[in-house]
Structures are given as structure tokens and as C-alpha cells.
Design an enzyme around this catalytic site. Structure first.
Site, PDB file in Angstrom:
ATOM      1  CG  HIS A  79      -3.101   5.264  -3.145  1.00 55.98           C
ATOM      2  ND1 HIS A  79      -2.977   4.732  -1.888  1.00 55.98           N
ATOM      3  CD2 HIS A  79      -4.356   4.937  -3.543  1.00 55.98           C
ATOM      4  CE1 HIS A  79      -4.102   4.113  -1.538  1.00 55.98           C
ATOM      5  NE2 HIS A  79      -4.963   4.242  -2.538  1.00 55.98           N
ATOM      6  N   GLY A 129       0.819  -1.216   0.000  1.00 57.89           N
ATOM      7  CA  GLY A 129       0.000   0.000   0.000  1.00 57.89           C
ATOM      8  C   GLY A 129       0.849   1.261   0.000  1.00 57.89           C
ATOM      9  CG  HIS A 156     -13.086  15.862 -19.432  1.00 55.76           C
ATOM     10  ND1 HIS A 156     -12.288  16.916 -19.811  1.00 55.76           N
ATOM     11  CD2 HIS A 156     -14.057  16.386 -18.663  1.00 55.76           C
ATOM     12  CE1 HIS A 156     -12.766  18.032 -19.320  1.00 55.76           C
ATOM     13  NE2 HIS A 156     -13.849  17.735 -18.612  1.00 55.76           N
TER      14      HIS A 156
END
Ligand SMILES: CC(=O)SCCNC(=O)CCNC(=O)[C@H](O)C(C)(C)COP(=O)(O)OP(=O)(O)OC[C@H]1O[C@@H](n2cnc3c(N)ncnc32)[C@H](O)[C@@H]1OP(=O)(O)O
Length: 212
Positions: free
Chosen positions: A148, A69, A139
Site C-alpha cells: 500500500h 484497507g 521512473h
């Protein structure tokens, strides 16, 4: 089916296994973690060694994914990724079958898209990123390497996120914003202004933390 070795056997690894099993393109051979965990299992998969074993494992027919992580530091994931690259290892890119990804988007190697991620047209995502469950990348967003984007974060249109950035759960990034490399955005933050110097930013509207 290709055979995959995961690197990092913590909580994030469990979420990755969930997605890899749903995707059904890789058979998981085992996981690498710290020496004292070797011999244990995670969700039924054996912890087979440590990253010291990478030089020999990368000579075999395995693919690799970093499943460590990343919250306050990107360093461990980045260094493992650089080690894999230096060994010329095949690095997997994982996209959940429950993610919605525009055909006009590009996702670089080593990146994982968890369940219910949305990636809209014109998006470019770099290497070794985590796009965590339910985040929404609108977009024309650019995301660098080793980032992350946490659960349920919303990155609005035309945002530029440099390398090594962490965006916390539920954060909202205003459209058109640029975020400097190695920045940390806290959970629930609403970011309305560009960040030119890295640091830790929290709140609505987001401000630099005193010790950040
Ligand atoms: C599937 C998964 O689990 S993905 C992982 C998702 N996890 C997250 O999104 C969590 C992201 N992490 C955070 O938001 C963290 O709180 C960080 C990184 C912003 C800061 O962490 P730390 O540096 O350890 O801060 P610390 O907990 O010491 O808090 C310092 C101060 O900032 C405040 N603070 C910390 N985080 C936040 C936040 N997200 N929003 C508002 N205030 C915050 C604290 O209340 C505290 O205030 P005080 O000094 O008045 O008491």
C-alpha cells in the site's frame, strides 16, 4: 459491462467505489463483509454476504476486488487475495481515469490506482496493491505484491519495494533505495537509506521505531 463484487466495506471501500464509478467499466453488484453487516448498504451498494460465500460466488460470472484497507498489517488482504486465486476467480485491476500512467509501466492484477496517481516509465507494480490518491511513482520503480503506497507519498526513481510493504501518507523515498518485505514506513517519513530488515520506520531522516 462486467459485474464486480467488492470485498471489505470500510472507508477504503468508499474510495474504491469513487474510482470504480468514475472508471465506468464495472457494475458493482454488492460488497462482502462481516456477517453482522449483511443487509446494510455502503454508498448505496448492498452488503450481500461474507467471504464464506466466495466459493459459490466465484462459480458465477462475477469479477472481484479486495477493498479492505491496509495499514499496519497486510495479512488480511493477502489471505483474501490468495483465497480468490485458489478459487480461480477473475480479479479486477482498477485504474482511475484521473491517474497518469506511462505506457511503459506495468500494473498487475488486483491492484487499484486511485485518482491523481502518477506512474512513470519503467515502473512495475505487483498484484493486490493499493496506490492511493495522489501518490507519485517515479521512473523504474519496482513494487512487489500486497503493498500500500498511501496518499501523496513520493517514490523516487529506481526504488525497489519488496512484497507486503506499507508506505505512509506523504512519505518521501530517496531514489535508488531498497525496502525489505513487510516493512512499514510512517506518515511523513523521509527515507534516505536501504532497509534490509523489516520494521517500522519514521521521521526525517527515517529511523527504526523502538518497538518496530
Ligand atoms: C486514505 C488513507 O487514510 S491512507 C492511510 C494513510 N495513513 C498513514 O499514512 C498513517 C501511517 N501510520 C503511521 O504513521 C503510524 O503512526 C505508524 C504505523 C508509523 C506507527 O503507529 P504505532 O505503532 O501505533 O505508533 P504510535 O502511535 O504508538 O507512536 C509511537 C511513537 O512514534 C511516534 N510516531 C508515530 N508515527 C510517527 C510518524 N509517522 N512520524 C514520526 N513519529 C511517529 C509517536 O509520536 C510516538 O512517539 P512517542 O513514543 O515519543 O510518544
Amino acid at each position: 459491462m462486467k459485474t464486480l463484487i467488492l470485498i471489505g466495506a470500510g472507508g477504503h471501500c468508499k474510495s474504491c467505489i469513487e474510482v470504480i464509478e468514475a472508471q465506468d467499466q464495472y457494475q458493482i453488484k454488492g460488497i462482502l463483509d462481516l456477517q453482522h453487516k449483511v443487509g446494510e448498504t455502503l454508498l448505496g451498494y448492498p452488503i450481500i454476504g461474507t467471504d464464506d460465500d466466495l466459493p459459490s460466488l466465484t462459480k458465477q460470472e462475477y469479477h472481484f476486488l479486495i477493498t479492505l484497507g491496509q495499514i499496519k498489517s497486510f495479512a488480511a488482504r493477502k489471505s483474501l487475495y490468495q483465497k480468490l486465486k485458489s478459487l480461480d476467480a477473475p480479479i479486477a485491476t482498477i485504474i482511475s481515469p484521473h491517474a497518469i500512467v506511462s505506457k511503459y509501466a506495468s500494473i498487475a492484477q488486483g491492484t487499484i490506482l486511485m485518482h491523481h496517481v502518477k506512474v512513470n516509465a519503467g515502473v512495475q507494480i505487483g498484484e493486490n496493491c493499493i496506490l492511493n490518491t495522489g501518490c507519485n511513482i517515479e521512473h523504474d520503480v519496482n513494487i512487489g505484491h500486497h503493498c500500500h503506497i498511501s496518499t501523496q507519498a513520493v517514490i523516487n526513481g529506481d526504488v525497489n519495494i519488496a512484497d507486503e510493504v506499507f508506505i505512509g501518507s506523504g512519505a518521501i523515498i530517496r531514489n535508488g533505495i531498497s525496502i525489505a518485505a513487510s516493512t512499514i514506513i510512517g506518515a511523513g517519513a523521509v527515507l534516505l537509506q536501504n532497509i534490509d530488515e523489516p520494521g517500522i520506520f519514521v521521521g526525517n531522516p527515517s529511523k527504526r521505531m523502538k518497538h518496530g
